[in-house]
Write a protein that holds these residues in place. Structure first.
Motif, PDB file in Angstrom:
ATOM      1  N   CYS A  64       7.534  43.462  84.055  1.00 49.86           N
ATOM      2  CA  CYS A  64       7.118  44.621  83.265  1.00 49.86           C
ATOM      3  C   CYS A  64       8.190  44.934  82.221  1.00 49.86           C
ATOM      4  O   CYS A  64       9.384  44.867  82.521  1.00 49.86           O
ATOM      5  CB  CYS A  64       6.887  45.825  84.169  1.00 49.86           C
ATOM      6  N   GLU A  65       7.791  45.323  81.035  1.00 51.91           N
ATOM      7  CA  GLU A  65       8.762  45.580  79.972  1.00 51.91           C
ATOM      8  C   GLU A  65       9.705  46.711  80.341  1.00 51.91           C
ATOM      9  O   GLU A  65      10.850  46.751  79.901  1.00 51.91           O
ATOM     10  CB  GLU A  65       8.035  45.859  78.647  1.00 51.91           C
ATOM     11  N   CYS A  73       4.307  49.412  84.867  1.00 48.05           N
ATOM     12  CA  CYS A  73       3.584  50.391  84.053  1.00 48.05           C
ATOM     13  C   CYS A  73       2.100  50.067  83.918  1.00 48.05           C
ATOM     14  O   CYS A  73       1.279  50.947  83.715  1.00 48.05           O
ATOM     15  CB  CYS A  73       4.233  50.482  82.672  1.00 48.05           C
ATOM     16  N   ASN A  74       1.760  48.807  84.010  1.00 47.77           N
ATOM     17  CA  ASN A  74       0.372  48.370  83.865  1.00 47.77           C
ATOM     18  C   ASN A  74      -0.205  48.635  82.480  1.00 47.77           C
ATOM     19  O   ASN A  74      -1.419  48.553  82.276  1.00 47.77           O
ATOM     20  CB  ASN A  74      -0.535  49.025  84.916  1.00 47.77           C
ATOM     21  N   THR A  75       0.642  48.968  81.510  1.00 47.25           N
ATOM     22  CA  THR A  75       0.133  49.203  80.158  1.00 47.25           C
ATOM     23  C   THR A  75       0.834  48.323  79.127  1.00 47.25           C
ATOM     24  O   THR A  75       0.282  48.060  78.070  1.00 47.25           O
ATOM     25  CB  THR A  75       0.332  50.676  79.739  1.00 47.25           C
ATOM     26  N   CYS A  76       2.051  47.854  79.429  1.00 47.83           N
ATOM     27  CA  CYS A  76       2.754  47.026  78.462  1.00 47.83           C
ATOM     28  C   CYS A  76       2.034  45.680  78.313  1.00 47.83           C
ATOM     29  O   CYS A  76       1.208  45.325  79.163  1.00 47.83           O
ATOM     30  CB  CYS A  76       4.208  46.836  78.892  1.00 47.83           C
ATOM     31  N   CYS A  79       2.352  43.437  81.482  1.00 45.62           N
ATOM     32  CA  CYS A  79       1.522  43.874  82.611  1.00 45.62           C
ATOM     33  C   CYS A  79       0.037  43.589  82.349  1.00 45.62           C
ATOM     34  O   CYS A  79      -0.668  43.047  83.209  1.00 45.62           O
ATOM     35  CB  CYS A  79       1.701  45.372  82.872  1.00 45.62           C
TER      36      CYS A  79
HETATM   37 ZN   LIG Z   1       4.484  46.915  82.297  1.00 45.93          ZN
END
Ligand SMILES: [Zn+2]
Ligand SMILES: Nc1ncnc2c1ncn2[C@@H]1O[C@H](COP(=O)(O)OP(=O)(O)OP(=O)(O)O)[C@@H](O)[C@H]1O
Ligand SMILES: [Mg+2]
Length: 559
Positions: A64-65, A73-76, A79
């Motif tokens: 993850c960034e 984060c599940n948004t970068c 992810c």
């Molecule tokens: Zn992430």
């Protein structure tokens, strides 16, 4: 918008979302937090319990960034690429289809190449136990000196198939089957997120069918959703999966407890005709017995979802049934449950189980009923008076007064009897005819296969100690005729006399469910050959159900 299956839509994207594997997720989280990530993990455990999900989450945690972090984060971009299975540096290999040395050699080469987008390359090797021995050896080399930029996560449902050399190089996590409560909770939560209603009965049935696998539970829910239009009920579930309802099981077991064999078999027939699931049928019986047991001990059954009247019925049973009987019943069901999935003829086994349960509940000598000795086969059973008019539907026949229901039925037909492995004891003594017959067939088989095939199609029994009767179904008439030919019949007579140590009469007949058939060339048989009394041969070829009716015509008397 295409319908996204629930289990894809709800694949856990965070350790928090993985239900019930806290022993795994906590340790992994801590390792990430402390920067102590191993270079190889093994995730073992039953199917559908979160192994692949956890492996992907791990890949996110590391890459993850905003990471490394135990809560990606599940948004970068990294992810989301992993979620979509599009990140070049996270490589999922299905060992089941890439089993060979070349695949692993290939892997060995590629492993050296550093990651292109991510911090660390993650290899997820699914079903790793499927690799060939050479492939394991190649993999082992890589695991011995892994480049720092690589993480291996291997997943398997069968860790016992992995070589110890591999096991010793990984950190191992055992995923466990999910509990009923965990599955039920997850199903309810998915339903509420999707805006479906689901009743407890349906949840219950899903849980039971899923057998500890979250994936299975979700895919069952998926099917139910499309079947039931937003409001999921037990009735839908029952209809859709051919499940047996609890109330039906209670009725069925009440028939068993009151030794009403006719009703028990009729109900079983109904389940069978409706294509109900055998294993669920057994599981529900088991659960019912357990609940009765608990009630007997003054305890409340877990997840008690009985209607009041049902609970009263069960309480009454709990008072009436002796504890050893209940235990013996559970034992018996558990044994059958264990083996039913491997059985080619589950139906026969279940029918035998029903008989045994009736015997046990009726207090027929436990030792006999629970483990019927071959000695109690028909050969040993007392000869019975012939029923007045044998009919295909013998339900109305008069009950012979001196019957021994347990024994007479424990070995109903020369079908391979699961409970009684052929025992090589003196067949002449007190029965054991089924075993003796099998061994006679085997010896014929060794000598002459075609003749064996002709005899093997008959139902054989021994109405008295000097006679063997072979009954053929009408459609096998030509086999009966072959069997009667001298060279055939002599072979049989010889094998039988070797087995029993004396000369035996052999009779042949066509079984028409009552229409007795005595072809003229019966006379070719040795000595005077009175046609056997119809009653026993009839019984041999009746279905088990019909025999039960014959044996327990007034079966309520047994209770
Ligand atoms: Zn992430
Ligand atoms: N512990 C769990 N908590 C929540 N959902 C789960 C869990 N286990 C499985 N699932 C659900 O089942 C689906 C499949 O899970 P996953 O692929 O992780 O199982 P698996 O253990 O790898 O199974 P297999 O051995 O068959 O590959 C997931 O998408 C998720 O929806
Ligand atoms: Mg998997």
């Amino acid at each position: 918008m295409p319908y996204l299956s629930l289990y894809r839509k709800y694949r856990s994207q965070n350790f928090d979302e993985i239900v019930g594997q806290e022993h795994v997720t906590t340790t992994l989280r801590n390792a990430i937090e402390r920067g102590r990530i191993a270079h190889a993990y093994l995730f073992s455990g039953p199917r559908g319990t979160g192994k692949t999900s956890a492996a992907r989450i791990m890949a996110k945690c590391i890459n993850c960034e905003s990471g490394p972090t135990p809560t990606p984060c599940n948004t970068c971009p990294v992810c989301t690429a992993i979620t979509k299975d599009k990140l070049f540096d996270v490589i999922e290999i299905d060992a089941a289809s890439n089993r060979g040395i070349d695949d692993v050699r290939d892997l060995k080469e590629k492993v050296r190449v550093p990651p292109s987008q991510a911090r660390r390359k993650v290899y997820i090797i699914d079903e790793v136990h499927m690799l060939t021995r050479e492939a394991f050896n190649a993999l082992l080399k890589t695991l011995e000196e892994p480049p720092g930029h690589v993480l291996f996560i291997m997943a398997t449902t069968e860790p016992q198939k992995l070589p110890p050399t591999i096991l010793s190089r990984c950190q191992r996590f055992d995923f466990r089957r999910l509990t009923d409560a965990e599955i039920a909770g997850h199903i309810r939560s998915l339903c509420s997120r999707e805006g479906y209603s689901i009743d407890d009965g349906a949840t219950d049935l899903i849980v039971k069918s899923a057998d500890g696998s979250m994936r299975d539970s979700i895919s069952i829910l998926d099917q139910l959703v499309s079947f039931s239009d937003g409001a999921i009920t037990a009735a839908d579930a029952t209809l859709m999966f051919g499940l047996v309802e609890k109330s039906e099981i209670i009725t069925f077991m009440e028939a068993v407890f009151s030794a009403d064999a006719q009703q028990a078999f009729e109900l079983f027939q109904k389940f069978f005709d409706a294509g109900k699931s055998f294993s669920l049928f057994l599981r529900l019986i088991m659960e019912l017995l357990r609940d009765i047991y608990l009630m007997r001990q003054g305890l409340n059954p877990p997840r008690d979802s009985y209607a009041d009247a049902e609970r009263d019925t069960l309480r009454a049973r709990a008072r009436a049934l002796p504890r050893p009987t209940l235990v013996a019943l559970m034992d018996e069901v558990a044994r059958v449950e264990d083996r039913i999935r491997w059985e080619v003829y589950p139906r026969i086994i279940l029918e035998i189980l029903i008989i045994k349960m009736i015997d046990l509940a009726a207090g027929v000598d436990d030792a006999d009923a629970a483990r019927p000795a071959p000695a109690k086969s028909k050969a040993a059973a007392k000869p019975r008076p012939a029923p007045a008019a044998p009919e295909p539907e013998p339900a109305n026949q008069p009950a012979p007064p001196d019957q021994e229901p347990a024994q007479a039925n424990a070995e109903p037909a020369p079908e391979p009897d699961p409970e009684d492995p052929p025992e090589e004891k003196d067949p002449a003594q007190d029965g054991g005819f089924d075993a003796a017959w099998k061994s006679i067939l085997q010896s014929i088989r060794k000598k002459n296969l075609p003749r064996y095939l002709v005899f093997a199609d008959a139902a054989a029994h021994m109405p008295d100690e000097n006679t063997i009767v072979l009954s053929y179904a009408p459609e096998n008439r030509f086999k009966k005729e072959s069997a009667q030919e001298k060279n055939y019949a002599d072979l049989l007579r010889q094998a039988a006399s070797e087995k029993f140590g004396r000369e035996l009469r052999i009779l042949f007949r066509i079984d028409r469910g009552g229409d007795d058939e005595t072809p003229p060339h019966e006379a070719e048989e040795r000595a005077v050959e009175p046609e056997p009394q119809p009653e026993e041969p009839e019984a041999q070829n009746l279905s088990l159900f019909e025999q039960i009716n014959e044996t327990f015509p007034n079966n309520k008397e047994l209770s």
